[in-house]
Motif scaffolding. Structure first.
Motif, PDB file in Angstrom:
ATOM      1  N   ARG A   1       0.881  -1.425  -0.042  1.00 26.02           N
ATOM      2  CA  ARG A   1      -0.010  -0.040  -0.305  1.00 26.02           C
ATOM      3  C   ARG A   1       1.010   1.686  -0.199  1.00 26.02           C
ATOM      4  O   ARG A   1       0.871   2.132  -0.863  1.00 26.02           O
ATOM      5  N   LEU A   2       1.733   1.159   0.746  1.00 25.91           N
ATOM      6  CA  LEU A   2       2.958   2.572   0.303  1.00 25.91           C
ATOM      7  C   LEU A   2       3.636   2.430  -0.312  1.00 25.91           C
ATOM      8  O   LEU A   2       3.835   3.684  -0.933  1.00 25.91           O
TER       9      LEU A   2
ATOM     10  N   GLN B   1       3.008   5.271  -7.074  1.00 29.75           N
ATOM     11  CA  GLN B   1       1.556   4.584  -8.261  1.00 29.75           C
ATOM     12  C   GLN B   1       0.976   6.550  -7.854  1.00 29.75           C
ATOM     13  O   GLN B   1       0.499   7.251  -9.422  1.00 29.75           O
ATOM     14  N   VAL B   2       0.603   6.995  -6.692  1.00 35.69           N
ATOM     15  CA  VAL B   2       0.102   7.958  -6.330  1.00 35.69           C
ATOM     16  C   VAL B   2       0.956   8.744  -6.849  1.00 35.69           C
ATOM     17  O   VAL B   2       0.988  10.663  -6.952  1.00 35.69           O
TER      18      VAL B   2
ATOM     19  N   VAL C   1       5.785   5.068  11.744  1.00 39.10           N
ATOM     20  CA  VAL C   1       6.677   5.799  10.487  1.00 39.10           C
ATOM     21  C   VAL C   1       6.206   5.648   8.285  1.00 39.10           C
ATOM     22  O   VAL C   1       5.865   6.253   7.542  1.00 39.10           O
ATOM     23  N   GLU C   2       5.496   4.469   8.547  1.00 38.05           N
ATOM     24  CA  GLU C   2       4.763   4.306   6.893  1.00 38.05           C
ATOM     25  C   GLU C   2       3.760   5.187   7.200  1.00 38.05           C
ATOM     26  O   GLU C   2       4.153   5.749   5.706  1.00 38.05           O
TER      27      GLU C   2
ATOM     28  N   SER D   1      -8.170   7.593  -1.178  1.00 39.57           N
ATOM     29  CA  SER D   1      -9.089   6.892  -1.507  1.00 39.57           C
ATOM     30  C   SER D   1      -8.620   4.908  -1.498  1.00 39.57           C
ATOM     31  O   SER D   1      -8.504   4.527  -1.338  1.00 39.57           O
ATOM     32  N   ARG D   2      -8.094   5.098  -2.846  1.00 33.99           N
ATOM     33  CA  ARG D   2      -7.721   3.362  -3.234  1.00 33.99           C
ATOM     34  C   ARG D   2      -6.383   3.384  -2.447  1.00 33.99           C
ATOM     35  O   ARG D   2      -6.063   1.906  -2.635  1.00 33.99           O
ATOM     36  N   THR D   3      -5.862   4.082  -2.300  1.00 38.12           N
ATOM     37  CA  THR D   3      -4.687   3.593  -1.137  1.00 38.12           C
ATOM     38  C   THR D   3      -4.218   3.051   0.009  1.00 38.12           C
ATOM     39  O   THR D   3      -3.907   2.925   1.316  1.00 38.12           O
TER      40      THR D   3
END
Lengths: 221, 221
Positions: free
Chosen positions: A48-49, A55-56, A187-188, B148-150
């Motif tokens: 997710r990170l 990607q984001v 931290v993440e 939101s996606r992440t």
């Protein structure tokens, strides 16, 4: 969980996960047989990170790896690890270039003094201590020097309202980070939220400027 | 003043000024003889803005030309001209890509509703009206969809503190713009200050995060 489930739960295609594994952005799974591994919630969270950064946040893979390495460094305590991870975040090229172009000329030296005065005024003892070792400090000094060189307002009294609002932003950010339970997740989250909320903040500022200008100058008001 | 004086007073080399003239970033001077022109304070001020956008803000020449054209458009009133100039400012590629990748999928539609709720909560009637025609609105929606996606926090209650701080930033920004006397200078200043204060704000936020994290977690505290 197996790779297929990791892919389904993260919404990231298997091929992409394998690419992240090869690039060292994700730790290898736990080997079960010669050809199969399993993954845990730590892998899911890390994916997710990685997705948030690459990607984001459109961060280059090499930079993301540096940020993740800073997070992993268990030799340093929680606070310093959080700081190291935020420090490893890239400044966009424009900002770094603006600083590098300064080359500690007279304007930059003067901007540096201005920044120190600002920290003193805000009671930011940590920022004053770490100084130029912090990337954000160098960006700030470069930005003040840029304002000064182009003749736009950047006196202490001009900067102070931004410093005060930033101080409240920092509190808001760390409050959000504290919702995460364990120090590692914090931290993440600090890294991801710092990156992901930058466009939120800059776009809200532009909308607020248009809004305020509309309040003051719109013919109907 | 002659070109030599314009160069000296602006601190910009003659060759660079000639380049800006060729690129249409600066209006031609007042022709005196076949080979000589004179320049006025308007040219000097414009050079300062061009330098802020291109040299400090690292904006591509073509983009700077669009921003300057928006400033020049005398067919529209002061408020709308100010808005048009800010709207012409580029979003950095990362932000636009984040939005474009959204393609108005379900997440983006939901993010759009979230943004509208935020405007309602903040009393931002102008932002609600202009909607997606405003680049900053699209960036905001893209950023919320990315969060939101992440899986990072982006509920209305998460966004609201950032909206409130942005609202105060907008007031601070427009206050600074109002120090400039004439409406034309105000539009120029709005553009320059929006761009030049972005790195100030983002670097101060990162320093404030480190500061707040130090306050909360430093072993000595």
């Amino acid at each position: 969980m197996r790779m297929a489930e990791l892919s389904e739960r993260s919404g990231i295609p298997t091929a992409t996960i394998k690419y992240y594994l090869r690039e060292g952005l994700l730790r290898p799974g736990h080997r079960v047989t010669a050809t199969q591994s399993t993954y845990d919630d730590g892998h899911l969270r890390r994916l997710r990170l990685v997705r948030a950064l690459i990607q984001v946040g459109r961060m280059p893979v090499a930079t993301a790896r540096e940020v993740l390495t800073a997070i992993e460094d268990e030799s340093i305590d929680h606070h310093r690890r959080l700081g190291a991870a935020i420090r490893a975040l890239p400044n966009d090229g424009a900002l770094d270039a603006a600083f590098d172009a300064g080359e500690l000329d007279e304007e930059t030296e003067s901007a540096r003094r201005r920044a120190e005065e600002l920290f003193a005024e805000l009671g930011w003892t940590h920022a004053a201590e770490v100084g130029a070792s912090e990337a954000a400090y160098r960006v700030l000094v470069g930005a003040i020097a840029g304002l000064s060189r182009t003749g736009y307002p950047c006196e202490l009294t001009d900067l102070l309202p931004y410093g005060r609002l930033a101080d409240r932003l920092g509190v808001t950010d760390i409050d959000m980070v504290e919702r995460y339970g364990d120090p590692y997740e914090q931290v993440e989250a600090a890294v991801a939220l710092t990156v992901l909320y930058e466009p939120v903040l800059l776009s809200l500022r532009r909308l607020a400027e248009a809004e305020e200008s509309n309040r003051r100058y719109s013919p109907g008001n």
